[in-house]
Design a protein around this motif. Structure first.
Motif, PDB file in Angstrom:
ATOM      1  N   ALA A  42      -3.052   0.832  19.159  1.00 25.41           N
ATOM      2  CA  ALA A  42      -3.960  -0.319  19.113  1.00 25.41           C
ATOM      3  C   ALA A  42      -4.376  -0.660  20.541  1.00 25.41           C
ATOM      4  O   ALA A  42      -3.537  -0.914  21.391  1.00 25.41           O
ATOM      5  CB  ALA A  42      -3.267  -1.508  18.463  1.00 25.41           C
ATOM      6  N   GLU A  46      -8.545  -4.740  20.119  1.00 24.54           N
ATOM      7  CA  GLU A  46      -8.757  -4.152  18.790  1.00 24.54           C
ATOM      8  C   GLU A  46      -8.300  -5.124  17.687  1.00 24.54           C
ATOM      9  O   GLU A  46      -7.350  -5.873  17.874  1.00 24.54           O
ATOM     10  CB  GLU A  46      -7.992  -2.831  18.690  1.00 24.54           C
ATOM     11  CG  GLU A  46      -8.398  -2.011  17.480  1.00 24.54           C
ATOM     12  CD  GLU A  46      -7.773  -0.607  17.495  1.00 24.54           C
ATOM     13  OE1 GLU A  46      -7.514  -0.056  18.583  1.00 24.54           O
ATOM     14  OE2 GLU A  46      -7.543  -0.084  16.391  1.00 24.54           O
ATOM     15  N   PHE A 162      -3.714  -6.909  21.332  1.00 23.04           N
ATOM     16  CA  PHE A 162      -4.576  -6.644  20.179  1.00 23.04           C
ATOM     17  C   PHE A 162      -4.403  -7.755  19.138  1.00 23.04           C
ATOM     18  O   PHE A 162      -3.464  -8.556  19.223  1.00 23.04           O
ATOM     19  CB  PHE A 162      -4.306  -5.266  19.572  1.00 23.04           C
ATOM     20  CG  PHE A 162      -2.860  -5.020  19.219  1.00 23.04           C
ATOM     21  CD1 PHE A 162      -2.014  -4.428  20.129  1.00 23.04           C
ATOM     22  CD2 PHE A 162      -2.361  -5.390  17.977  1.00 23.04           C
ATOM     23  CE1 PHE A 162      -0.676  -4.199  19.817  1.00 23.04           C
ATOM     24  CE2 PHE A 162      -1.031  -5.154  17.649  1.00 23.04           C
ATOM     25  CZ  PHE A 162      -0.186  -4.566  18.585  1.00 23.04           C
TER      26      PHE A 162
END
Ligand code: NAG
Length: 202
Positions: A42, A46, A162
């Motif tokens: 990740a 994201e 993330f």
């Protein structure tokens, strides 16, 4: 005399218990060596969805440290941890340097025997709430005490953060009606297809 002997034994036993409980109860993150290099698929910024998306995590001993560093390493525990932005005003996620009281990392990604280095594909658990996260791995010794760690973010926990979108709020009722609705859409699609084909054939 026999009584005195047994009270000495009792004291010795208590001492042993205190010693074995003591160290594990007082592990501070700030005093743990950062010996693992941890990565997560990740990327910064994201957005992943709980119950649906996967994160691949890897961990490995920093090669520039001596091989004997890992002599006491028995287990690796990889966890999802709240980024500072998702801890604000939420004392149930608060960071405490005293690991026993720390609430930064609440979701287990994997706990496995320390094999030197490893890799794991993790399906984000449905229980994980919407928040910003990073990944941290703790190394435990034979007594299940943290002896080292590594993480995907920097010391201030600001980089490589993330986001996970949780599924709380999307109740079972909504999931069922979503299911009914898509079944209805499929039926409608077939209906109109049949109608259109008939028109063409006439
Ligand atoms: C590995 O350890 C060395 C020595 O402590 C350190 O300078 C280096 O930054 C570490 N590498 C990584 C990728 O963390």
């Amino acid at each position: 005399m026999a009584g005195m002997g047994s009270s000495k034994t009792t004291i010795a036993l208590l001492f042993l218990i205190v010693c074995s409980v003591g160290p594990s109860a007082a592990v501070l993150l700030s005093q743990l060596p950062k010996t693992l290099i941890v990565t997560a698929s990740a990327k910064e910024g994201e957005v992943l969805h709980a119950g649906k998306d996967k994160i691949t995590v890897t961990w490995a001993l920093n090669e520039s440290l001596g091989a004997s560093t890992a002599d006491s390493y028995k287990t690796v525990k990889v966890q999802l941890c709240y980024a500072p932005i998702s801890q604000k005003d939420r004392k149930w996620r608060k960071t405490n340097d005293l690991l026993k009281k720390d609430k930064t990392c609440q979701f287990d990604v994997i706990k496995t025997a320390y094999p030197g280095s490893g890799k794991h594909e993790y399906l984000v658990d449905r229980e994980v709430p919407s928040a910003s996260y990073f990944v941290r791995a703790y190394v435990l010794d034979a007594s299940n005490t943290q002896v080292a760690f590594g993480q995907t973010t920097d010391k201030d926990k600001m980089t490589n953060i993330f986001t996970i979108v949780g599924i709380s709020g999307r109740t079972v009722g909504i999931e069922i009606s979503a299911g009914v609705f898509s079944a209805f859409s499929v039926a409608a699609l077939i209906f109109f297809y049949v109608v259109e084909t008939r028109k063409k054939n006439n």
